[in-house]
Design a protein around this motif. Structure first.
Motif, mmCIF file in Angstrom:
data_model
loop_
_atom_site.group_PDB
_atom_site.id
_atom_site.type_symbol
_atom_site.label_atom_id
_atom_site.label_comp_id
_atom_site.label_asym_id
_atom_site.label_seq_id
_atom_site.Cartn_x
_atom_site.Cartn_y
_atom_site.Cartn_z
ATOM 1 N N TYR A 242 -5.864 2.926 9.265
ATOM 2 C CA TYR A 242 -4.821 2.525 8.120
ATOM 3 C C TYR A 242 -3.741 3.662 7.970
ATOM 4 C CZ TYR A 242 -8.183 -0.180 5.098
ATOM 5 O OH TYR A 242 -9.015 -1.078 4.804
ATOM 6 N N HIS B 11 -24.446 -4.757 0.243
ATOM 7 C CA HIS B 11 -25.510 -3.766 0.520
ATOM 8 C C HIS B 11 -26.793 -3.928 0.835
ATOM 9 C CE1 HIS B 11 -21.901 -1.141 -1.110
ATOM 10 N NE2 HIS B 11 -22.236 -0.607 0.295
ATOM 11 N N ALA C 125 -10.454 3.205 11.044
ATOM 12 C CA ALA C 125 -11.624 2.513 10.136
ATOM 13 C C ALA C 125 -12.509 1.521 10.758
ATOM 14 C CB ALA C 125 -10.936 1.931 8.851
ATOM 15 N N ALA D 122 -23.292 1.247 5.311
ATOM 16 C CA ALA D 122 -23.134 2.232 4.502
ATOM 17 C C ALA D 122 -21.819 1.863 3.605
ATOM 18 C CB ALA D 122 -23.384 3.658 4.928
ATOM 19 N N THR D 123 -21.858 2.737 2.460
ATOM 20 C CA THR D 123 -20.520 2.641 2.080
ATOM 21 C C THR D 123 -19.442 3.131 2.893
ATOM 22 O OG1 THR D 123 -19.078 3.517 0.264
ATOM 23 C CG2 THR D 123 -21.273 4.350 0.324
ATOM 24 N N GLY D 124 -18.249 2.754 2.980
ATOM 25 C CA GLY D 124 -17.161 3.435 3.723
ATOM 26 C C GLY D 124 -17.194 3.154 5.233
ATOM 27 N N SER D 125 -18.051 1.838 5.761
ATOM 28 C CA SER D 125 -18.572 1.896 7.100
ATOM 29 C C SER D 125 -17.408 0.913 7.654
ATOM 30 C CB SER D 125 -19.937 1.438 7.301
ATOM 31 O OG SER D 125 -20.096 0.250 6.559
ATOM 32 N N GLY D 126 -16.580 0.313 6.824
ATOM 33 C CA GLY D 126 -15.359 -0.414 7.484
ATOM 34 C C GLY D 126 -15.899 -1.892 7.160
ATOM 35 N N LYS D 127 -16.591 -2.438 6.203
ATOM 36 C CA LYS D 127 -16.947 -3.577 6.055
ATOM 37 C C LYS D 127 -15.808 -4.656 5.498
ATOM 38 C CE LYS D 127 -20.492 -2.893 3.291
ATOM 39 N NZ LYS D 127 -20.471 -1.278 3.470
ATOM 40 N N SER D 128 -15.241 -4.004 4.402
ATOM 41 C CA SER D 128 -14.060 -4.704 3.803
ATOM 42 C C SER D 128 -12.820 -4.543 4.585
ATOM 43 C CB SER D 128 -13.565 -3.971 2.423
ATOM 44 O OG SER D 128 -14.747 -3.848 1.525
ATOM 45 N N THR D 129 -12.769 -3.646 5.350
ATOM 46 C CA THR D 129 -11.723 -3.481 6.376
ATOM 47 C C THR D 129 -11.660 -4.680 7.096
ATOM 48 O OG1 THR D 129 -11.726 -0.954 6.048
ATOM 49 C CG2 THR D 129 -10.172 -2.162 7.758
ATOM 50 N N GLN E 44 -13.702 -7.613 -2.926
ATOM 51 C CA GLN E 44 -14.642 -6.673 -3.546
ATOM 52 C C GLN E 44 -14.392 -6.381 -4.906
ATOM 53 O OE1 GLN E 44 -15.632 -3.439 -0.973
ATOM 54 N NE2 GLN E 44 -17.595 -2.744 -1.931
ATOM 55 N N ARG F 158 0.818 -1.172 0.060
ATOM 56 C CA ARG F 158 0.051 -0.093 -0.031
ATOM 57 C C ARG F 158 0.833 1.321 0.060
ATOM 58 N NH1 ARG F 158 -3.122 2.539 3.133
ATOM 59 N NH2 ARG F 158 -1.990 2.053 5.036
HETATM 60 N N1 LIG Z 1 -6.431 1.219 1.579
HETATM 61 C C1 LIG Z 1 -6.898 2.200 2.175
HETATM 62 N N2 LIG Z 1 -5.952 3.076 3.016
HETATM 63 C C2 LIG Z 1 -6.733 4.283 3.757
HETATM 64 N N3 LIG Z 1 -7.965 4.173 4.010
HETATM 65 C C3 LIG Z 1 -8.723 3.459 3.603
HETATM 66 C C4 LIG Z 1 -8.244 2.138 2.807
HETATM 67 N N4 LIG Z 1 -9.260 1.239 2.377
HETATM 68 C C5 LIG Z 1 -10.285 1.887 2.919
HETATM 69 N N5 LIG Z 1 -10.018 2.938 3.549
HETATM 70 C C6 LIG Z 1 -10.897 3.881 4.356
HETATM 71 O O1 LIG Z 1 -11.354 3.113 5.517
HETATM 72 C C7 LIG Z 1 -12.852 3.417 5.743
HETATM 73 C C8 LIG Z 1 -13.586 1.940 5.603
HETATM 74 O O2 LIG Z 1 -13.534 1.564 4.276
HETATM 75 P P1 LIG Z 1 -13.898 0.092 3.751
HETATM 76 O O3 LIG Z 1 -13.409 -0.142 2.306
HETATM 77 O O4 LIG Z 1 -13.783 -0.983 5.068
HETATM 78 O O5 LIG Z 1 -15.588 0.289 3.675
HETATM 79 P P2 LIG Z 1 -16.757 -0.611 3.066
HETATM 80 O O6 LIG Z 1 -17.695 -0.585 4.161
HETATM 81 O O7 LIG Z 1 -16.156 -1.657 2.588
HETATM 82 O O8 LIG Z 1 -17.358 0.447 1.794
HETATM 83 P P3 LIG Z 1 -17.755 -0.137 0.633
HETATM 84 O O9 LIG Z 1 -19.207 -0.598 0.953
HETATM 85 O O10 LIG Z 1 -18.063 1.227 -0.363
HETATM 86 O O11 LIG Z 1 -17.143 -1.401 0.249
HETATM 87 C C9 LIG Z 1 -13.250 4.378 4.713
HETATM 88 O O12 LIG Z 1 -13.253 5.589 5.434
HETATM 89 C C10 LIG Z 1 -11.946 4.272 3.813
HETATM 90 O O13 LIG Z 1 -11.959 5.689 3.255
#
Ligand SMILES: Nc1ncnc2c1ncn2[C@@H]1O[C@H](COP(=O)(O)OP(=O)(O)OP(=O)(O)O)[C@@H](O)[C@H]1O
Ligand SMILES: [Mg+2]
Length: 603
Positions: free
Chosen positions: A363, A547, A369, A388-395, A435, A132
């Protein structure tokens, strides 16, 4: 490689030289022998001028050459023998020259291969956090042009350095044997030339580093533009992107022009200096000749040795400046080689519940996150995550797949802290459908079998069937052998997602994570895939991120996330009854078709 090996530039070079050092040494030995033979030629010429053509006494230094060939009188009548001697010497020198190049080239190729192999296998094992933090273009440049710079340095400059030292030593010794005074005058210019080279080198160091950095920026811009060509075109951003590239290109070119100007100045000045030295030697040498302190033959030989000395010493400037360039490159490579690899391991099985205990993660940008995430996913159950998008699911799922370690708190599987396990072991047990699944420029079949190379065609097809993509693949002209990517077909978003699912299913992992993996497929296919999964992945512990409420509603437990926190949890029914955020999302999604219909009617 061990960290201590790479601690210094030379340590790292030594590591890369394994397997090629012996070849380099053979090249240097061939060079040494060739140089010694080369030093004989001026002696043959000198003795010919002085004692065969002229009438001087034979000296102990080169008289033996005449004796070996049959004595003065005999040679005077058979001058061609001397010509044959010089020709055979030249032939032998050519042979050694060939051997030097042969060994050097082989050594160079062996070294380059070892460098690329070590770099690539090391980079593969570096953690996500490292990837990263580094731009792809920059990393590629380090693996290509920096590798070339270093190998050119070793096979070119370092070997030439040895050559120069050998040449200089041999010629200085010969010159001192012939006339110490004149030799001292000639040699006194050498330190000045080296000192100027050194000063020059110090100036060059900074400029080369800047050039390298700017080249990396340039290739990163190009690389991003090519890989993101669809976005660039779709937004009509060609002009802006081209301007950006041109600006950087102009700046980069300017840097090189400045370097070349500087180089031209240096070479002109050093040319002048060397001519001055030669003039002095000829004048002084002639004076010695007139006084009878030096024979004419020796003056000719002396001038040959002087050229043999000054020419390569002049190259020292270039070598030293390349030394700094290579130094920069090797530092850039050692930055990669010194990055700590993830621990490797595998083969063991993970079993048991997944437990997140008060996990927070950042991050590194100052905000969290994920914040205080705690939940238990019992073995064999399915967990849904919405938010919601950006709520941290992927993290959250990235932490579960050991792509990043938590900043605080623990993630355990069957009681084992996964941060303490080799990440490769965790990933061999936890199948993650990303994703944004990336497809490689290979066939569809190969893309599915990416992580299970020994899988047979039947298994690949079976996985594709479960992921509901088998039919699509059959509609391609070459079926599973259809090329994907730049030179082949472009898959739709939904097809890509399903290929990514099949890829993960093929690994038969006891844990499965689907990160929004069905977002691009229609609701019917979504339901069909989920039904297949239920059947096929019986017993697997599953996390489904989506979603869409309909995708997660059948899960045993559901988490609702917002702003990095879990704000609601429970079964579908319980969450609906609670009337919170989940209820709201549900209502919006369920009523959407009606509202749309209304809008259409009214519109
Ligand atoms: N590689 C990264 N570096 C820095 N910040 C990140 C990174 N990936 C995600 N984020 C931040 O972490 C937060 C959570 O992101 P994440 O991707 O986990 O959301 P999400 O719930 O999976 O969203 P979506 O539904 O859009 O996939 C967001 O604020 C995003 O900006
Ligand atoms: Mg996401």
């Amino acid at each position: 490689m061990k960290r201590s090996d790479a601690a210094t530039r030379w340590g790292l070079l030594g590591y890369f030289l394994k397997g090629s050092l012996a070849l380099f040494l053979c090249g240097i030995a061939a060079n040494f022998l060739g140089t010694l033979l080369g030093a004989l030629i001026p002696q043959v010429i000198s003795v010919t001028i002085d004692s065969v053509i002229g009438r001087e006494e034979l000296s102990s230094r080169n008289g033996w050459i005449v004796e070996v060939l049959g004595g003065r009188e005999y040679l005077a009548g058979h001058m061609w023998l001397l010509a044959v001697l010089i020709a055979s010497l030249a032939l032998s020198i050519a042979l050694f020259h060939y051997l030097r190049l042969y060994f050097n080239t082989r050594a160079n190729q062996t070294m380059v291969r070892r460098m690329r192999d070590s770099l690539l296998s090391h980079i593969r094992r570096l953690p996500m956090s490292w990837h990263r933090a580094h731009r792809t273009g920059d990393v590629i440049q380090r693996c290509t042009s920096d590798v070339n710079t270093v190998s050119n340095f070793v096979s070119g400059q370092l070997v030439t350095l040895f050559r120069i030292l050998i040449l200089a030593a041999v010629s200085v010794v010969m010159m001192f044997l012939m006339n110490p005074t004149l030799a001292a005058v000639a040699a006194s210019f050498v330190p000045v030339l080296i000192a100027v080279s050194y000063l020059f080198d110090r100036k060059m160091k900074r400029r080369f580093r800047e050039c390298d950095e700017q080249e990396a920026v340039l290739s990163a811009i190009a690389q991003e533009n090519f890989s993101g060509v669809r976005v660039v075109k779709a937004f009509g951003a060609e002009r802006r992107e081209r301007d950006k590239f041109e600006r950087q290109n102009t700046y980069y070119t300017g840097l090189w022009v400045r370097i070349e100007k500087f180089l031209a100045l240096y070479w002109t000045a050093s040319d002048l200096f060397v001519s001055l030295q030669l003039m002095l030697i000829i004048v002084l040498g002639s004076v010695f000749c007139v006084r009878g302190e030096l024979s004419p033959g020796d003056l000719v030989a002396f001038i040959s040795y002087n050229t043999m000395l000054m020419d390569p010493v002049r190259q020292l400037g270039r070598i030293i400046s390349n030394l700094s360039k290579a130094g920069v490159s090797i530092d850039r490579i050692s930055e990669i080689m010194n990055a700590v690899e993830e621990r490797q391991g595998g083969g063991e099985l993970l079993t048991g519940d997944i437990v997140f205990d008060n996990v927070s993660f950042s991050y590194g940008d100052g905000k969290n996150a994920l914040e205080n995430i705690s939940f238990t996913l019992p073995e064999g159950e399915t967990l849904g995550i919405v938010g919601a998008t950006g709520s941290g699911k992927s993290t959250l799922v990235a932490l579960l797949a050991a792509l990043y370690p938590p900043s605080s708190g623990t993630v355990t599987v069957g009681g084992q802290d996964i941060s303490a396990l080799p990440p490769s072991l965790v990933r061999s047990q936890i199948g993650l459908v990303l994703q944004e699944g990336h497809l490689f420029s290979r066939t569809v079949g190969e893309n599915i079998a990416l992580a299970a190379e020994d899988a047979g065609a039947d298994e690949v097809r079976e996985a594709a069937k479960i992921a509901c993509v088998d039919e699509n693949i059959h509609s391609f002209a070459k079926g599973y052998d259809t090329l994907v990517g730049e030179r082949g077909v472009t898959l739709s978003g939904g097809q890509k997602q399903r290929v990514a699912i099949a890829r993960t299913l093929l690994r038969h992992t006891p844990y499965l994570i689907f990160d929004d993996s069905l977002s691009a497929v229609d609701s019917d296919t979504d339901a069909a895939i989920r039904a297949n999964l239920k059947e096929f992945c019986k017993g697997a512990t599953t996390v489904i991120v989506s979603h869409r409420v309909t995708t997660v509603m059948h899960a045993d437990n559901i988490l609702v996330m917002d702003g990095g926190r879990i704000i609601e949890r429970g079964t579908h029914e319980a969450l609906l009854a609670a009337g919170g955020m989940y209820r709201k999302i549900y209502d919006v999604q369920m009523s959407l078709p009606e509202e749309l219909a209304k809008e259409v009617r009214n519109g």
